[in-house]
Design an enzyme around this catalytic site. Sequence first.
Site, short mmCIF file in Angstrom:
data_model
loop_
_atom_site.label_atom_id
_atom_site.label_comp_id
_atom_site.label_asym_id
_atom_site.label_seq_id
_atom_site.Cartn_x
_atom_site.Cartn_y
_atom_site.Cartn_z
N GLY A 137 1.43 -16.59 -6.53
CA GLY A 137 2.76 -16.51 -5.95
C GLY A 137 3.16 -15.13 -5.48
O GLY A 137 4.33 -14.89 -5.17
N HIS A 138 2.19 -14.21 -5.37
CA HIS A 138 2.51 -12.84 -4.97
C HIS A 138 2.34 -12.58 -3.48
O HIS A 138 2.44 -11.43 -3.06
CB HIS A 138 1.64 -11.85 -5.75
CG HIS A 138 2.09 -11.65 -7.16
ND1 HIS A 138 2.76 -10.52 -7.58
CD2 HIS A 138 1.97 -12.43 -8.25
CE1 HIS A 138 3.03 -10.61 -8.86
NE2 HIS A 138 2.57 -11.77 -9.30
N TYR B 68 -8.21 -4.53 -4.70
CA TYR B 68 -8.45 -3.13 -5.06
C TYR B 68 -7.68 -2.80 -6.32
O TYR B 68 -6.70 -3.45 -6.68
CB TYR B 68 -8.02 -2.19 -3.91
CG TYR B 68 -6.54 -1.92 -3.88
CD1 TYR B 68 -6.00 -0.83 -4.55
CD2 TYR B 68 -5.67 -2.76 -3.18
CE1 TYR B 68 -4.64 -0.59 -4.54
CE2 TYR B 68 -4.31 -2.53 -3.17
CZ TYR B 68 -3.80 -1.43 -3.85
OH TYR B 68 -2.44 -1.20 -3.85
N SER C 113 1.90 -18.85 0.75
CA SER C 113 1.26 -19.72 -0.23
C SER C 113 2.22 -20.79 -0.76
O SER C 113 1.77 -21.74 -1.42
CB SER C 113 0.72 -18.90 -1.41
OG SER C 113 1.77 -18.25 -2.10
N HIS D 137 -6.00 -13.23 -4.91
CA HIS D 137 -6.18 -11.78 -5.00
C HIS D 137 -7.56 -11.35 -4.49
O HIS D 137 -7.67 -10.46 -3.64
CB HIS D 137 -5.99 -11.36 -6.46
CG HIS D 137 -6.13 -9.89 -6.70
ND1 HIS D 137 -5.49 -8.93 -5.95
CD2 HIS D 137 -6.85 -9.21 -7.64
CE1 HIS D 137 -5.79 -7.73 -6.41
NE2 HIS D 137 -6.62 -7.88 -7.42
N TYR E 263 -1.34 -7.38 1.63
CA TYR E 263 0.05 -6.97 1.84
C TYR E 263 0.53 -7.62 3.14
O TYR E 263 0.95 -6.96 4.08
CB TYR E 263 0.16 -5.45 1.96
CG TYR E 263 -0.15 -4.68 0.70
CD1 TYR E 263 -0.22 -5.32 -0.53
CD2 TYR E 263 -0.40 -3.32 0.74
CE1 TYR E 263 -0.50 -4.62 -1.68
CE2 TYR E 263 -0.68 -2.60 -0.41
CZ TYR E 263 -0.74 -3.25 -1.62
OH TYR E 263 -1.03 -2.56 -2.76
N CYS F 277 -1.51 -4.72 -10.69
CA CYS F 277 -0.47 -5.69 -11.06
C CYS F 277 -1.11 -6.83 -11.85
O CYS F 277 -1.95 -7.57 -11.33
CB CYS F 277 0.22 -6.23 -9.82
SG CYS F 277 1.46 -7.48 -10.15
#
Length: 542
Positions: free
Chosen positions: A117-118, A196, A124, A190, A481, A182
């Site tokens: 969810g990031h 990274y 997403s 991810h 990002y 994170c």
Amino acid sequence: MLDNTSTLGSLLLSQILFFFLVSSSSWTSATYTIQQTFFRCLSANSMNSVPLSSYYTPNNVSSFMSVLNSTANNLRYLLPTVPKPMIIFTPLSEAHVQAAVLCSRQFALTMRVRSGGHDFEAVSYVSQIEYPFVVLDLARLRAIEVDIPQGTAWAQAGATVGEVYYRIAEKSKVHGFPMGVCTSLGIGGHITGGAYGSMMRKFGLGADNVLDVRMVDAKGKILDRKAMGEDLFWALRGGGGGNFGIILAWKLKLVNVPETMTVFTVTKTLEQGATKLLYKWQKIAPKLDDRLFLRVIIQASSANPTENRTVTTSYMALFLGEPDTLLWIMGKHFPELGLTAAECIKMSWIRSVLYMAGYPNNTTREVLLQGKSLFRTYYKAKSDFVRTPIPEKGLLGLREIYFEEELPFMIWTPYGGAMARVPELATPFPHRHGTLFKIQYLVSWQDGTKNMARHMSWIRKLYDYMGPYVSKNPREAYVNYRDLDLGMNKKGVNNLMEASSWGLKYYKSNFYRLVQVKTKLDPDNFFRHEQSIPSLPVKKGN
């Protein structure tokens, strides 16, 4: 129950009322019918039974919104005006995932796949270009198996970075894995973007350390590395989430870490010579010992614009070794920072994970099992890669722009080391040789839509200001990002020229190879979103 047709009228009424509250799309009785039949389709196409507890629709507003909001960390995309899915399905097995693909295709439903969810632009769990859509939330697929003798771990897509770190540390003090800082990131998405973290200068990206994968393709088939072939395996490790299929699990190659690591954070203000320090950092950070990761967090000293503000630069470091060695390296290459022995903190790898993630020093490692985001707010982010040092004049110009915003935020992440040794073509992630550092720009706020336009305008102004100082032709960006300012697919359009506006920024020339892989694997372009890799039109035989 969904099968109880006697309550159709009342349920349909509540659904229509829900629409007026949370969605800008029109609901019809056909929507309710699809919700019913989609569940039956899942049950019919899955080898494992599908419990009702894994299936959510707006008919039960409370549970539906609870699941939708559960891992979404950008509140901009939870506003009532943002389109909501007609179904959220939380599979409990791989067979459930296969069935979800088959049924979504049968009903011509757009699918969004969420592991953590990031996603910065929420592709997403939100669709801004096609409706209706289904969210496949992988949060219940989070098993992790660590094999220390083999130096490997299998982790399902819904597991978080923190959970993986915890399970590795549970088995060994001298093993780790190089991925995100994170800890609440879902590893399914991810790693597809590269992954990274603070050990990347020594070991590279998470995607560089993947041995195998299990995924579901657009036909509902489960593929591993052997079955999919090396082209698709290449594409999955940095080609971005939501493009090629649904990641079920990654096989990770563990790395050896020392029992003792050293961290520090040193903060300098403008009045303490921050500008000259930052200029020096650009030149030396990518060339330091591979074991040393030294990033810079740049903020304003106060959110109150009426106060006497300054800009702070916090140098936050992880060193894979003892303090004495770190002090020698810093004294030789960056004495201007003035690092002292008192500022160096010795700790284990797993403690360093907590430190670099920003947890208080007294936090127990069990917090990594919670999978909760420390960062849940309204925000907008952008990114850049820098190949030549930004001159002091350029750095000074940042000051005035910074003071126009309450909570300005940048992170400068050094490259070099292993990142410079891996060829750009080795994975889709191309930001390697010649990159000095990456910039993450971020602006956040808590007052909802009240001043949203002003905040969004500010970060775009900052991004425009930095244009002359960053990579060019293309101006590179990091796919994890995600930034919709770079362009979006239009509804119903699968256009190579359109997609290249962001694809070349995220992947450089690797974009064209990704398009070839996508066309071969998913010619119907089932897996698509606002910035997905397009499928080229397939010429049919005579």
